[in-house]
Enzyme design. Structure first.
Site, short mmCIF file in Angstrom:
data_model
loop_
_atom_site.label_atom_id
_atom_site.label_comp_id
_atom_site.label_asym_id
_atom_site.label_seq_id
_atom_site.Cartn_x
_atom_site.Cartn_y
_atom_site.Cartn_z
CG ASP A 13 -1.80 -1.20 1.30
OD1 ASP A 13 -2.27 -1.65 0.25
OD2 ASP A 13 -1.99 -1.72 2.41
CE LYS A 16 3.37 -2.30 -4.48
NZ LYS A 16 2.88 -2.04 -3.12
N GLY A 40 -4.23 -3.92 -4.40
CA GLY A 40 -5.15 -2.84 -4.76
C GLY A 40 -4.32 -1.63 -5.15
CG HIS A 41 -1.51 -1.49 -7.63
ND1 HIS A 41 -0.74 -2.21 -8.51
CD2 HIS A 41 -1.03 -1.77 -6.40
CE1 HIS A 41 0.17 -2.89 -7.82
NE2 HIS A 41 0.01 -2.65 -6.55
CD GLN A 221 0.61 -8.69 -2.62
OE1 GLN A 221 1.40 -9.33 -3.29
NE2 GLN A 221 -0.61 -8.45 -3.00
P1 IMP Z 1 -2.76 -12.71 1.29
O1 IMP Z 1 -1.81 -12.10 0.32
O2 IMP Z 1 -4.21 -12.43 0.97
O3 IMP Z 1 -2.50 -14.17 1.50
O4 IMP Z 1 -2.50 -12.01 2.72
C1 IMP Z 1 -1.27 -12.17 3.41
C2 IMP Z 1 -0.84 -10.87 4.09
O5 IMP Z 1 -0.51 -9.92 3.08
C3 IMP Z 1 -1.93 -10.21 4.95
O6 IMP Z 1 -1.29 -9.55 6.03
C4 IMP Z 1 -2.53 -9.18 4.00
O7 IMP Z 1 -3.12 -8.10 4.70
C5 IMP Z 1 -1.30 -8.73 3.25
N1 IMP Z 1 -1.58 -8.20 1.92
C6 IMP Z 1 -1.92 -8.87 0.81
N2 IMP Z 1 -2.07 -8.04 -0.23
C7 IMP Z 1 -1.82 -6.81 0.23
C8 IMP Z 1 -1.78 -5.51 -0.38
O8 IMP Z 1 -1.99 -5.32 -1.60
N3 IMP Z 1 -1.47 -4.48 0.43
C9 IMP Z 1 -1.16 -4.65 1.74
N4 IMP Z 1 -1.18 -5.83 2.35
C10 IMP Z 1 -1.50 -6.90 1.61
#
Ligand code: IMP
Length: 428
Positions: A13, A16, A40-41, A221
């Site tokens: 977040d 990017k 989420g971009h 991420q």
């Molecule tokens: P997953 O990717 O859904 O398996 O989640 C694993 C961890 O990554 C969790 O702590 C999510 O909140 C975090 N996470 C996954 N995608 C994002 C993102 O785009 N932004 C911030 N955190 C993320």
């Protein structure tokens, strides 16, 4: 032939999407290399806001070609929806977006498994998009790739085999028969839709590279959510770090010419896990509200903290960062003082490195340096020298602590609200 990787230097977040869209103007190809629609971009330009989850932000730059690479996990339903959303908004997608035949597909049962685990007391706060279970299948060598998805017979057989492997867990959700029906409901239309985008993207990128094209590789991420280098087990199941750009796109490491790390002017995290500089109370509340710190994908309120130099130094090391982008400087306007963590205390000792053990990650206490801060609305400012003195001093002090140039400073969501301090080291 420059190839720039843009990575999140924190826990995701960082902004990017905006920066990739901004830098994408100078690129020929933008490649997303890992993760899925957990990302989420948000991109704002010409007064319009776009929330992208799967498709690279380069799609919003006319003339730029886009790849969803080998290392991405793709929910076909999310893919169809996102393409349709863009086309409805008159963005040309066909002929500009290529989906790797080697990417793995997320199916409804991956989402059920993710949700079961999250709600069964062993959760880490995932996005419940099925990311982890899909990557588990990939590593267990039972995953289903886009190439298999497009082959109706192979797909049917693989789904049936995989449902049997996962039967014990899935039976807690609903009957396997119902889940199977759900997988195949509307499948043929989706299969044909995806066929129009599927390609051997490694070959396409290699051909582009040979012609001298400029490549921008976009992570989802952040570094601290990296499966190997992040705050394990509170991580995502892929490799957001710059090394993942090679694995997830099929280009060799010698192709990469520069790596830009995107960091906010403070830190946020969603989901569970260690966060040494986390703060609560009115300052956290102020930053969350002014900075709209709610997840683009899940709407969850983000946890807030101060900038963390040992954490960012770990990001510099694991990504080989050659420059930084600092986003959301405007959000700190009115915050006095602004704190920056320069070291940790652990068991009475001062340490300068982000620790590996989960106990130490939870126990470290930040040592802060304070800055007076600044006031006023930054959003209309277009030159670094025109920023309030306190803002400039903050950026320069952080740059000194990191010993890597902060080449871009972002002071708002809009594309125009971007100050390029030093373009020289961005691409090479
Ligand atoms: P997953 O990717 O859904 O398996 O989640 C694993 C961890 O990554 C969790 O702590 C999510 O909140 C975090 N996470 C996954 N995608 C994002 C993102 O785009 N932004 C911030 N955190 C993320």
């Amino acid at each position: 032939m420059p190839a720039l990787v843009v990575v999140g230097a924190q826990w995701g977040d960082e902004g990017k999407g905006k920066i990739v869209h901004f830098l994408g103007e100078g690129a020929d190809w933008v490649v997303r290399y890992q993760g899925g629609d957990n990302a989420g971009h948000t991109v704002v330009f010409d007064g319009q806001k776009y929330a992208l989850h799967l498709i690279p932000s380069g799609i919003l730059q006319p003339g730029v070609k886009n790849v969803i690479g080998d290392g991405v996990v793709v929910n076909p339903r999310a893919f169809v929806d996102e393409v349709k959303m863009l086309e409805k908004r008159r963005i040309k997608v066909r002929g500009r977006l290529f989906l790797s035949l080697a990417a793995h597909v997320i199916l409804p049962y991956h989402i059920y498994l993710d949700t079961l685990r999250e709600e069964g007391g062993r959760g880490i706060g995932t996005t419940k998009k099925g990311i982890g279970p899909c990557y588990e299948d990939k590593v267990a060598r039972i995953g289903i790739r886009v190439a298999d998805y497009l082959d109706a017979d192979a797909f049917r057989n693989l789904v049936r085999q995989n449902l049997k492997v996962r039967a014990a867990d899935l039976a807690r959700v609903k009957s396997l028969k119902l889940i199977e029906e759900e997988v195949f409901d509307g499948y043929e239309a989706r299969r044909r839709f995806l066929e129009g985008f599927a390609a051997d993207t490694g070959l396409l990128l290699d051909a582009a590279k040979r012609k001298g094209a400029k490549l921008l590789l976009e992570s989802a991420q952040g570094s601290m959510l990296d499966l190997d280098h992040g705050t394990y087990p509170f991580v995502t199941s892929s490799s957001p770090v710059a090394g993942g750009a090679c694995v997830g796109s099929g280009i060799g490491p010698t192709t990469i010419t520069a790596v830009n790390g995107v960091t906010k002017a403070y830190t946020t995290r969603v989901g569970l896990g260690p966060f040494p500089t986390e703060i609560e109370g009115h300052v956290a509340h102020y930053i969350r509200e002014v900075g709209h710190e709610y997840g683009t994908t899940t709407g969850r309120p983000r946890r807030i903290g101060w900038l963390d130099v040992p954490q960012l130094k770990a990001a510099i090391r694991m990504n080989g960062l050659t420059s930084f982008t600092m986003t959301k400087l405007d959000t700190l306007s009115g915050v006095h003082p602004i704190k920056v963590c320069t070291a940790y205390k652990l068991g009475g000792r001062k340490i300068l490195e982000f620790p590996i053990s989960r106990r130490a990650q939870l126990e470290v206490e930040p040592v802060y340096e304070e800055f007076p801060g600044f006031s006023g609305d930054l959003k209309g400012i277009r030159k670094f020298d025109a920023l309030p003195r306190g803002a400039r001093e903050y950026v320069l002090a952080v740059q000194k602590l990191l010993a890597v140039p902060i080449s871009i400073v972002s002071i708002g969501q809009d594309r125009d609200q971007t100050i390029v301090r030093d373009a020289r080291r961005l691409w090479s």
